[in-house]
Design an enzyme around this catalytic site. Structure first.
Site, short mmCIF file in Angstrom:
data_model
loop_
_atom_site.label_atom_id
_atom_site.label_comp_id
_atom_site.label_asym_id
_atom_site.label_seq_id
_atom_site.Cartn_x
_atom_site.Cartn_y
_atom_site.Cartn_z
N ASP A 99 1.19 -1.02 0.26
CA ASP A 99 -0.23 -0.02 0.01
C ASP A 99 0.90 1.05 0.23
O ASP A 99 1.64 1.56 0.55
CB ASP A 99 -1.42 0.24 1.20
CG ASP A 99 -1.91 1.10 1.19
OD1 ASP A 99 -1.57 1.74 1.84
OD2 ASP A 99 -3.29 0.17 1.04
N ILE A 100 0.47 2.27 -0.22
CA ILE A 100 1.55 3.51 -0.57
C ILE A 100 1.40 4.09 0.31
O ILE A 100 2.46 5.11 0.25
CB ILE A 100 0.83 4.14 -2.80
CG1 ILE A 100 -0.07 4.37 -2.77
CG2 ILE A 100 1.76 3.51 -3.48
CD1 ILE A 100 -0.27 5.59 -3.76
N ASN A 120 -12.81 -3.27 2.30
CA ASN A 120 -13.57 -1.58 2.28
C ASN A 120 -15.09 -2.02 1.25
O ASN A 120 -14.74 -2.54 -0.72
CB ASN A 120 -13.65 -0.33 1.61
CG ASN A 120 -12.49 -0.22 3.40
OD1 ASN A 120 -13.11 -0.57 4.81
ND2 ASN A 120 -11.57 -0.06 3.19
N GLU A 174 -12.21 3.22 -2.11
CA GLU A 174 -11.67 5.03 -3.20
C GLU A 174 -11.71 4.22 -3.98
O GLU A 174 -11.86 4.81 -5.27
CB GLU A 174 -11.09 5.47 -2.25
CG GLU A 174 -10.86 5.71 -1.09
CD GLU A 174 -9.57 6.56 -0.67
OE1 GLU A 174 -7.79 6.03 -1.59
OE2 GLU A 174 -9.64 6.74 0.43
N HIS A 216 -10.41 -5.54 -3.38
CA HIS A 216 -9.30 -5.52 -3.11
C HIS A 216 -9.62 -6.08 -1.36
O HIS A 216 -9.88 -5.73 -0.68
CB HIS A 216 -8.07 -4.33 -2.81
CG HIS A 216 -8.93 -2.94 -3.13
ND1 HIS A 216 -10.16 -1.96 -3.23
CD2 HIS A 216 -8.17 -2.50 -1.69
CE1 HIS A 216 -9.94 -1.44 -2.82
NE2 HIS A 216 -9.93 -1.08 -1.79
N HIS A 232 -7.28 -5.62 1.85
CA HIS A 232 -6.13 -4.95 2.84
C HIS A 232 -5.62 -6.09 3.70
O HIS A 232 -6.68 -6.65 4.24
CB HIS A 232 -6.72 -3.63 3.78
CG HIS A 232 -7.15 -2.32 2.90
ND1 HIS A 232 -6.32 -1.56 2.63
CD2 HIS A 232 -8.17 -2.58 2.19
CE1 HIS A 232 -6.74 -0.61 1.94
NE2 HIS A 232 -7.83 -0.82 1.61
#
Length: 113
Positions: free
Chosen positions: A31-32, A88, A96, A101, A103
């Site tokens: 993750d960035i 999410n 977003e 995806h 996490h």
């Protein structure tokens, strides 16, 4: 596969990312904007816009995503100490990017939710 979101561009290596794993079904990358010392995403290479859009035919893909999350948790040395999986779903939950995806967070004691 159309490249209309950032995840698809990462899958197709059109933009740089710290790719931890990739096969024909999934891509895993750091993750960035990490929320924990270890924070990576597991995404399907197939476009599935949200958890709500998973179909019965996707069950093997979703199982594979979970297995790969566990594999990378082992490689990142958070398998034994613990880690959290978060999906999410839609805007109010904080999704977003309209691409399913997972996490995976770990590397420290996470607060209870």
């Amino acid at each position: 596969m159309k490249e209309n979101n950032i995840f698809q561009k990462i899958i197709n290596k059109k933009i740089p990312a710290d790719i931890l794993y990739q096969d024909e079904k999934v891509t895993v990358f750091s993750d960035i904007n990490p929320k924990a010392p270890v924070h990576f995403l597991v995404i399907p290479n197939k476009i599935i816009t949200s958890l709500n859009k998973i179909e019965k035919k996707d069950k093997n893909l979703v199982f594979h995503m979970l297995n790969i999350a566990i594999l990378i948790a082992k490689k990142k040395k958070i398998y034994n100490t613990g880690y959290r999986l978060i999906i999410n779903c839609n805007n109010h939950a904080g999704q977003e990017i309209n691409h399913l995806h997972i996490h995976v967070l770990g590397g420290k004691r996470l607060k209870s939710i």
